[in-house]
Design a protein around this motif. Sequence first.
Motif, PDB file in Angstrom:
ATOM      1  N   MET A 116     -19.457 -11.354  -0.423  1.00  0.00           N
ATOM      2  CA  MET A 116     -18.159 -10.689  -0.237  1.00  0.00           C
ATOM      3  C   MET A 116     -17.495 -10.440  -1.586  1.00  0.00           C
ATOM      4  SD  MET A 116     -14.790 -11.943   1.876  1.00  0.00           S
ATOM      5  CE  MET A 116     -15.654 -11.879   3.452  1.00  0.00           C
ATOM      6  N   ASP A 117     -17.041  -9.196  -1.783  1.00  0.00           N
ATOM      7  CA  ASP A 117     -16.317  -8.839  -2.990  1.00  0.00           C
ATOM      8  C   ASP A 117     -14.829  -8.771  -2.649  1.00  0.00           C
ATOM      9  OD1 ASP A 117     -15.112  -7.625  -5.165  1.00  0.00           O
ATOM     10  OD2 ASP A 117     -16.783  -6.272  -5.561  1.00  0.00           O
ATOM     11  N   LEU A 118     -14.096  -9.802  -3.067  1.00  0.00           N
ATOM     12  CA  LEU A 118     -12.669  -9.845  -2.737  1.00  0.00           C
ATOM     13  C   LEU A 118     -11.885  -8.722  -3.403  1.00  0.00           C
ATOM     14  CD1 LEU A 118     -11.935 -13.680  -2.811  1.00  0.00           C
ATOM     15  CD2 LEU A 118     -12.219 -12.196  -0.826  1.00  0.00           C
ATOM     16  N   ASN A 119     -12.367  -8.217  -4.546  1.00  0.00           N
ATOM     17  CA  ASN A 119     -11.693  -7.087  -5.179  1.00  0.00           C
ATOM     18  C   ASN A 119     -11.720  -5.854  -4.275  1.00  0.00           C
ATOM     19  OD1 ASN A 119     -10.852  -8.266  -7.584  1.00  0.00           O
ATOM     20  ND2 ASN A 119     -12.843  -7.962  -8.546  1.00  0.00           N
ATOM     21  N   VAL A 142      -6.724  -3.073   0.946  1.00  0.00           N
ATOM     22  CA  VAL A 142      -5.418  -3.454   1.485  1.00  0.00           C
ATOM     23  C   VAL A 142      -4.302  -2.697   0.768  1.00  0.00           C
ATOM     24  CG1 VAL A 142      -3.740  -5.349   1.613  1.00  0.00           C
ATOM     25  CG2 VAL A 142      -6.099  -5.709   2.364  1.00  0.00           C
ATOM     26  N   LYS A 143      -4.385  -2.595  -0.548  1.00  0.00           N
ATOM     27  CA  LYS A 143      -3.348  -1.885  -1.303  1.00  0.00           C
ATOM     28  C   LYS A 143      -3.320  -0.404  -0.941  1.00  0.00           C
ATOM     29  CE  LYS A 143      -1.006  -3.416  -3.844  1.00  0.00           C
ATOM     30  NZ  LYS A 143       0.376  -3.940  -3.628  1.00  0.00           N
ATOM     31  N   SER A 145      -7.392  -8.936   6.806  1.00  0.00           N
ATOM     32  CA  SER A 145      -7.518  -9.030   5.353  1.00  0.00           C
ATOM     33  C   SER A 145      -6.162  -9.271   4.691  1.00  0.00           C
ATOM     34  CB  SER A 145      -8.141  -7.751   4.786  1.00  0.00           C
ATOM     35  OG  SER A 145      -9.431  -7.558   5.300  1.00  0.00           O
ATOM     36  N   LEU A 146      -5.131  -8.587   5.196  1.00  0.00           N
ATOM     37  CA  LEU A 146      -3.788  -8.763   4.633  1.00  0.00           C
ATOM     38  C   LEU A 146      -3.360 -10.215   4.748  1.00  0.00           C
ATOM     39  CD1 LEU A 146      -1.157  -7.617   3.465  1.00  0.00           C
ATOM     40  CD2 LEU A 146      -0.425  -7.130   5.803  1.00  0.00           C
ATOM     41  N   LEU A 185      -4.105 -16.349  -0.022  1.00  0.00           N
ATOM     42  CA  LEU A 185      -4.627 -16.583  -1.368  1.00  0.00           C
ATOM     43  C   LEU A 185      -3.515 -16.454  -2.417  1.00  0.00           C
ATOM     44  CD1 LEU A 185      -8.025 -14.650  -1.178  1.00  0.00           C
ATOM     45  CD2 LEU A 185      -7.732 -17.118  -1.469  1.00  0.00           C
ATOM     46  N   GLN A 186      -2.664 -15.447  -2.243  1.00  0.00           N
ATOM     47  CA  GLN A 186      -1.549 -15.280  -3.178  1.00  0.00           C
ATOM     48  C   GLN A 186      -0.597 -16.466  -3.106  1.00  0.00           C
ATOM     49  OE1 GLN A 186      -0.093 -11.477  -1.837  1.00  0.00           O
ATOM     50  NE2 GLN A 186      -1.183 -10.359  -3.438  1.00  0.00           N
TER      51      GLN A 186
END
Length: 300
Positions: A1-4, A10-11, A68-69, A75-76
């Motif tokens: 999985m690529d979190l980027n 999401v953005k 995902s959001l 995580l944030q």
Amino acid sequence: MDLNEVAIFVKVVQVGSFHQAAKLLDMPNSTVSAKVSALEKRLGVTLLHRTTRKLQVTQAGQAFYARSLHAIQELQGAEEEVTSNQGEPQGTLRLTAPTALGSSLLPEVISLCMKKHPKIHIELIFADRMVDLITEGVDLAIRAGELSDSSLVAKKLGVGYFAPFASAAYLKAHGAPTHPKELREHTCLQFAPLGKEKWELVNKAKSKVTVPMPGKLIADDLNVIKDLVLSGEGIALLPTFICESETKRSKVVRILPEWRSDVRPISFVYPPQKFVNPKLKAFIEIATDILKERLKDNEI
């Protein structure tokens, strides 16, 4: 999985545009597009339908976005929890405010903040429209009036109101009114959002009076109205906090001191977050002390 890939997707959905997402993420449009395409290829589904005019999120994209959001917010939150009480505040802080409000209240705060925290870089957006803090990547807003967006965090700083002001030269030439109804005999400079046909004033006894306005000069820019008052062109309703300096130097005079517009709250507003990041926390701490002091004299 690529979190980027996930974070970029999401953005893009949040702001509804590849171009705007690239701008906020400070990366090329091609990189944003490639990352979303790679995510779709890995998942084996179409998340977004792209056209030249708009972006449409598919049903699969909406489901993936919702989950995902939530994950990214967690995580944030984890990162902010770890870093909120560590290290020196740093990074770019994006602030927005209505033009007259921001130019009057923020310079002193920003000057002190930059002296105390030299690693904080501040970007100011003065706009008289309602800035979408999330889609435009803004950390903090100053807003006047009742707040309708309950999804944002609001911190009341004080209150403000409009009051009638004129220059000493104008009053020497034309005299000072002793009651609001006498304003009809004077040249009144009107700020359009307050009303093009009338002024509504209230006194401390809660008595109200409506003064019809002839509409000789109407503008939607408070700084223009203020400059005309300073030039002796007439009487205007102005926020008391933008006339502090000129009042102390006797460049303008508040007339009919018992009368004013309705009081409006002035607040800090920012997107919800479990842990306020250090740069925002530092700015709010500095600004709150200064602005509460400046705005408390306006309370009735």
